[in-house]
Scaffold this motif. Structure first.
Motif, mmCIF file in Angstrom:
data_model
loop_
_atom_site.group_PDB
_atom_site.id
_atom_site.type_symbol
_atom_site.label_atom_id
_atom_site.label_comp_id
_atom_site.label_asym_id
_atom_site.label_seq_id
_atom_site.Cartn_x
_atom_site.Cartn_y
_atom_site.Cartn_z
ATOM 1 N N SER A 142 0.814 -1.216 0.000
ATOM 2 C CA SER A 142 0.000 0.000 0.000
ATOM 3 C C SER A 142 0.846 1.264 0.000
ATOM 4 C CB SER A 142 -0.935 0.008 1.212
ATOM 5 O OG SER A 142 -0.188 0.071 2.418
ATOM 6 N N LYS A 143 2.149 1.117 0.264
ATOM 7 C CA LYS A 143 3.066 2.256 0.214
ATOM 8 C C LYS A 143 3.660 2.430 -1.183
ATOM 9 C CE LYS A 143 2.781 2.620 4.757
ATOM 10 N NZ LYS A 143 2.396 3.809 5.536
ATOM 11 N N GLY A 144 3.252 1.575 -2.121
ATOM 12 C CA GLY A 144 3.789 1.651 -3.477
ATOM 13 C C GLY A 144 5.154 1.002 -3.610
ATOM 14 N N VAL A 145 5.460 0.050 -2.722
ATOM 15 C CA VAL A 145 6.774 -0.592 -2.706
ATOM 16 C C VAL A 145 6.643 -2.073 -3.037
ATOM 17 C CG1 VAL A 145 8.801 -1.145 -1.295
ATOM 18 C CG2 VAL A 145 7.616 1.046 -0.987
ATOM 19 N N GLY A 146 7.474 -2.544 -3.986
ATOM 20 C CA GLY A 146 7.520 -3.960 -4.328
ATOM 21 C C GLY A 146 8.795 -4.577 -3.781
ATOM 22 N N VAL A 147 8.690 -5.773 -3.203
ATOM 23 C CA VAL A 147 9.843 -6.484 -2.637
ATOM 24 C C VAL A 147 10.065 -7.764 -3.434
ATOM 25 C CG1 VAL A 147 10.850 -7.521 -0.566
ATOM 26 C CG2 VAL A 147 9.296 -5.561 -0.352
ATOM 27 N N TYR A 148 11.296 -7.973 -3.907
ATOM 28 C CA TYR A 148 11.613 -9.129 -4.754
ATOM 29 C C TYR A 148 12.740 -9.944 -4.112
ATOM 30 C CZ TYR A 148 8.637 -6.944 -8.162
ATOM 31 O OH TYR A 148 7.529 -6.404 -8.778
ATOM 32 N N PHE A 149 12.455 -11.219 -3.901
ATOM 33 C CA PHE A 149 13.419 -12.121 -3.286
ATOM 34 C C PHE A 149 14.124 -12.928 -4.375
ATOM 35 C CE2 PHE A 149 9.981 -11.499 -0.212
ATOM 36 C CZ PHE A 149 10.693 -11.044 0.890
ATOM 37 N N CYS A 150 15.439 -12.940 -4.328
ATOM 38 C CA CYS A 150 16.246 -13.683 -5.295
ATOM 39 C C CYS A 150 16.973 -14.805 -4.548
ATOM 40 C CB CYS A 150 17.250 -12.748 -5.969
ATOM 41 S SG CYS A 150 18.116 -13.462 -7.374
ATOM 42 N N THR A 151 16.681 -16.055 -4.898
ATOM 43 C CA THR A 151 17.255 -17.192 -4.193
ATOM 44 C C THR A 151 17.281 -18.409 -5.104
ATOM 45 O OG1 THR A 151 17.112 -18.454 -2.125
ATOM 46 C CG2 THR A 151 15.037 -17.914 -3.234
ATOM 47 N N GLN A 152 17.744 -19.548 -4.612
ATOM 48 C CA GLN A 152 17.925 -20.706 -5.484
ATOM 49 C C GLN A 152 16.626 -21.464 -5.733
ATOM 50 O OE1 GLN A 152 21.279 -23.230 -5.022
ATOM 51 N NE2 GLN A 152 22.724 -21.548 -5.003
ATOM 52 N N THR A 153 15.835 -21.697 -4.695
ATOM 53 C CA THR A 153 14.567 -22.408 -4.881
ATOM 54 C C THR A 153 13.462 -21.686 -4.123
ATOM 55 O OG1 THR A 153 14.780 -23.849 -2.938
ATOM 56 C CG2 THR A 153 15.818 -24.595 -4.987
ATOM 57 N N PRO A 154 12.221 -21.800 -4.586
ATOM 58 C CA PRO A 154 11.104 -21.176 -3.859
ATOM 59 C C PRO A 154 10.973 -21.687 -2.434
ATOM 60 C CG PRO A 154 10.412 -21.811 -6.068
ATOM 61 C CD PRO A 154 11.776 -22.404 -5.854
ATOM 62 N N THR A 155 11.455 -22.901 -2.180
ATOM 63 C CA THR A 155 11.348 -23.458 -0.831
ATOM 64 C C THR A 155 12.234 -22.722 0.176
ATOM 65 O OG1 THR A 155 13.004 -25.134 -1.428
ATOM 66 C CG2 THR A 155 10.690 -25.753 -1.630
ATOM 67 N N ASP A 156 13.150 -21.865 -0.311
ATOM 68 C CA ASP A 156 13.956 -21.044 0.590
ATOM 69 C C ASP A 156 13.125 -19.953 1.254
ATOM 70 O OD1 ASP A 156 16.255 -22.449 -0.021
ATOM 71 O OD2 ASP A 156 16.853 -21.089 -1.630
ATOM 72 N N VAL A 157 11.969 -19.648 0.655
ATOM 73 C CA VAL A 157 11.092 -18.587 1.156
ATOM 74 C C VAL A 157 9.928 -19.228 1.906
ATOM 75 C CG1 VAL A 157 9.666 -16.601 0.508
ATOM 76 C CG2 VAL A 157 11.720 -17.145 -0.811
#
Length: 511
Positions: free
Chosen positions: A315-330
C-alpha cells in the motif's frame, strides 16, 4: 502452426494492458522462441512483490539486472542488495555482439547499450554511501527480536528504553546500550529496582553476550549516526530512476547483520512512506539477493514481522523481490504473497534435488503446452518460467521465456570506475561524515563523575544512588544535557515514534 498461434493467443490474451509495462522477453514453445509472444509485466502490479529463483549460473542475477534496468528507464528507482558484488556494472553500458543482437531481434526489442544512474552504498567497509541507524530508531521490540531474546530479557531491554526516555539519555549505538546494561546492574541498581523492580544479572549477562556476538559481525559500523533517510532511495536523474546498490560482499559470512539490516530497512520504509495505494507504477522496488540468508537466520517472531511487512508495504507503493535458489527457501506464508514468479532452471543431481523440483513445480500454474517439472531441468541459461499478475490482479499463464539481455555491463566496475562514481555522489557528503555526539554513554559517565566529585568535596561517604533524592542541581544537569540533542535528530525521532507501529519499534514518546 496452429499450436504456435494458439500459444501466442493464450499468452497475449492475458497481457493486453492499458497502462505502461515492461517487456521481459518472449515465449518459447518446443524449444524455439516465438516472435510476437512477448512476455510483459505491467507496472501497475509490480508493487505486488516477486520471486526470482534458479540454480547457480542459470541467469537469475542477470534477470534481476534486466528488471532494475527497465524500471529505471520507466522512472522507477530501485534498491539492490548485492552480496556477490556483480551488479555494479549497471552504471556502465553493455557491449553488443551478434548473439545479443539476434536475441533482441527474436524478442522484438531494440538493443541500445547505456549506463544508468547508480548510487553505491554500504553498511560496512565497502566504498559508497554509509547506511546507519540508531538504537533508538530500532526500538526495544525490534532490538529484542534481532538479539533473539526471551520474555524476561525483552523486559530488561524495554526497561532500559523507558529509563532513557525519562532521563533524556539518547541510545545511539551499541556502546550506549552496553553501558546502560552495566548501569542497571551496578551503580544504578537500587534506583532501577525502586522505579521498575529488580533486574536479573543473569539476564543482563546473556543480553551482553548476544550484543557482543552482533558486534563481531560488524554491527558497530551500522548502529550510529547520521541516520539514513529512506526518502533518498526515491530519486530520479534525467527522468530515470536511481538504482541504489548496497554492496554487501564483505558480510556474506555475517548473516545476522544482513537480516538485521534488511528488516530495519523494510520497517523504516513502511513506517516512513505515505499511503499510496495501487498507482500506475510503484514508488520503489527492493531486490534482496541471496534471500535465504534472511530466512535461515531469523527467529519465528522475526519471520512473522517480515511476513506482516510484505503483506502491508504494497500500500506504500513498494515492491519487494526475493532472489534465491529455490522457492522453498522462502517461507510459504510469504511465498503466497508474491505476484511475479520468475523461475530459472534447477538441477537434479540427487534424489533430494528431484523431490525439491517436484515441490517447486507445484508452486506454478499448470500449462497445456509443457510439463513444468521437465521444463525446470531442461531450460538453458537466460531462460525462465514466468507468471505475473495482469492489471486486474489475475495471474498470467505460465510461460517458458527467453529473457532479454541487459543493456548495461554484464560485469563489475573497475576500482577506478568505483572511485569515480563515489566521488561524484551527492549522498556521500551527506552521510559519510562521522558523528559521535553526546549520548547515554557519555552522559552517564559525566553524571557518575560529578557525583563522585561532590562526595569528595563534602568529605562524606559515597551516597547510595538508589536512596539519594534528586536535587535541583541534578535535575538541572539532566535538563542541560537534554538540550544538547541535535534538533534534526530529535525532530525525526519524535515523528517516527508517533507513527510507527507494525514492528512495535517504538513504545510511546521517547523525548
Amino acid at each position: 502452426m496452429e499450436k504456435v498461434e494458439k500459444f501466442k493467443k493464450v499468452l497475449t490474451d492475458g497481457q493486453v494492458y492499458k497502462k505502461d509495462f515492461l517487456i521481459l522477453g518472449t515465449g518459447i514453445l518446443d524449444g524455439n522462441p516465438v516472435s510476437g509472444a512477448q512476455i510483459k509485466l505491467p507496472l501497475k502490479t509490480l508493487n505486488r512483490h516477486g520471486l526470482i529463483a534458479g540454480a547457480t549460473g542459470t541467469g537469475k542475477t542477470k534477470t534481476l539486472q534486466v528488471l532494475a534496468e527497465q524500471l529505471s528507464l520507466k522512472g522507477v528507482p530501485s534498491v539492490l542488495m548485492d552480496l556477490k558484488g556483480d551488479l555494479s556494472g549497471l552504471a556502465q553500458p553493455g557491449e553488443a555482439n551478434d548473439f545479443i543482437l539476434n536475441r533482441s531481434k527474436v524478442i522484438g526489442v531494440d538493443y541500445d547499450p547505456m549506463g544508468l544512474p547508480v548510487e553505491l552504498m554500504s553498511i560496512s567497509n565497502e566504498k559508497g554511501v554509509r547506511l546507519k541507524a540508531t538504537i533508538s530508531e530500532f526500538g526495544p521490540v525490534l532490538i529484542s527480536q534481532i538479539l533473539d531474546l526471551n520474555d524476561t530479557q525483552r523486559g530488561v531491554i524495554a526497561l532500559i528504553f523507558r529509563y532513557c526516555d525519562l532521563h533524556h539519555l539518547p541510545l545511539l549505538n551499541l556502546k550506549d546500550l552496553k553501558r546502560m546494561l552495566q548501569f542497571v546492574t551496578n551503580e544504578g541498581k537500587e534506583v532501577i529496582t525502586k522505579e521498575f523492580g529488580s533486574v536479573s544479572s543473569a539476564s543482563v549477562s546473556t543480553i551482553m553476550r548476544k550484543i557482543i556476538e552482533l558486534e563481531q559481525q560488524g554491527a558497530e559500523k551500522f548502529f550510529g549516526e547520521k541516520s539514513f533517510e529512506v526518502e533518498d532511495f526515491c530519486r530520479q536523474k534525467y527522468g530515470r530512476g536511481v538504482i541504489s546498490i548496497i554492496r554487501l560482499t564483505d558480510i556474506q559470512s555475517r548473516p545476522k547483520l544482513f537480516s538485521t539490516f534488511m528488516l530495519s530497512l523494510l520497517s523504516e520504509i513502511y513506517e516512513t512512506f505515505p499511503e499510496q495505494g495501487d498507482d500506475d507504477k510503484p514508488k520503489l522496488c527492493l531486490f534482496i539477493d541471496e534471500a535465504h540468508l534472511v530466512f535461515d537466520n531469523a527467529s519465528k517472531d522475526l519471520l512473522e514481522k517480515i511476513e506482516a511487512i510484505v503483506k502491508l508495504i504494497r500500500s506504500k507503493g513498494v515492491g519487494v523481490y526475493f532472489c534465491t535458489q529455490t522457492p522453498t527457501d522462502v517461507p510459504e506464508n510469504i511465498l503466497g504473497q508474491l505476484g511475479l514468479k520468475i523461475q530459472h532452471a534447477l538441477r537434479a543431481f540427487t534424489a533430494k534435488d528431484r523431490k525439491a523440483i517436484s515441490k517447486t513445480a507445484e508452486n506454478y500454474p499448470d500449462s497445456e503446452f509443457y510439463e513444468t517439472s521437465k521444463i525446470l531441468t531442461s531450460m538453458g541459461i537466460g531462460e525462465a518460467l514466468v507468471t505475473a499478475l495482469n492489471e486486474k490482479g489475475i495471474p498470467t499463464p505460465l510461460a517458458h521465456t527467453l529473457v532479454r539481455a541487459p543493456i548495461t555491463r554484464m560485469d563489475i566496475l573497475t576500482n577506478n570506475e568505483i572511485n569515480s562514481l563515489v566521488a561524484s555522489s551527492d549522498l556521500v557528503g551527506k552521510y559519510n561524515e562521522d558523528v559521535d555526539r553526546e549520548s547515554a554513554f557519555e552522559m552517564l559517565e559525566k553524571k557518575m563523575e560529578k557525583i563522585e566529585q561532590e562526595q569528595e568535596k563534602a568529605s562524606l561517604p559515597k551516597p547510595n544512588l538508589g536512596t539519594a533524592r534528586r536535587t535541583k542541581e541534578d535535575e538541572s544537569l539532566i535538563e542541560e544535557l537534554s538540550k544538547n540533542t541535535m534538533v534534526r535528530q530529535l525532530g525525526r525521532t519524535i515523528f517516527r515514534e508517533l507513527t510507527r507501529g507494525i514492528l512495535g519499534s517504538f513504545t510511546g514518546k521517547r523525548r
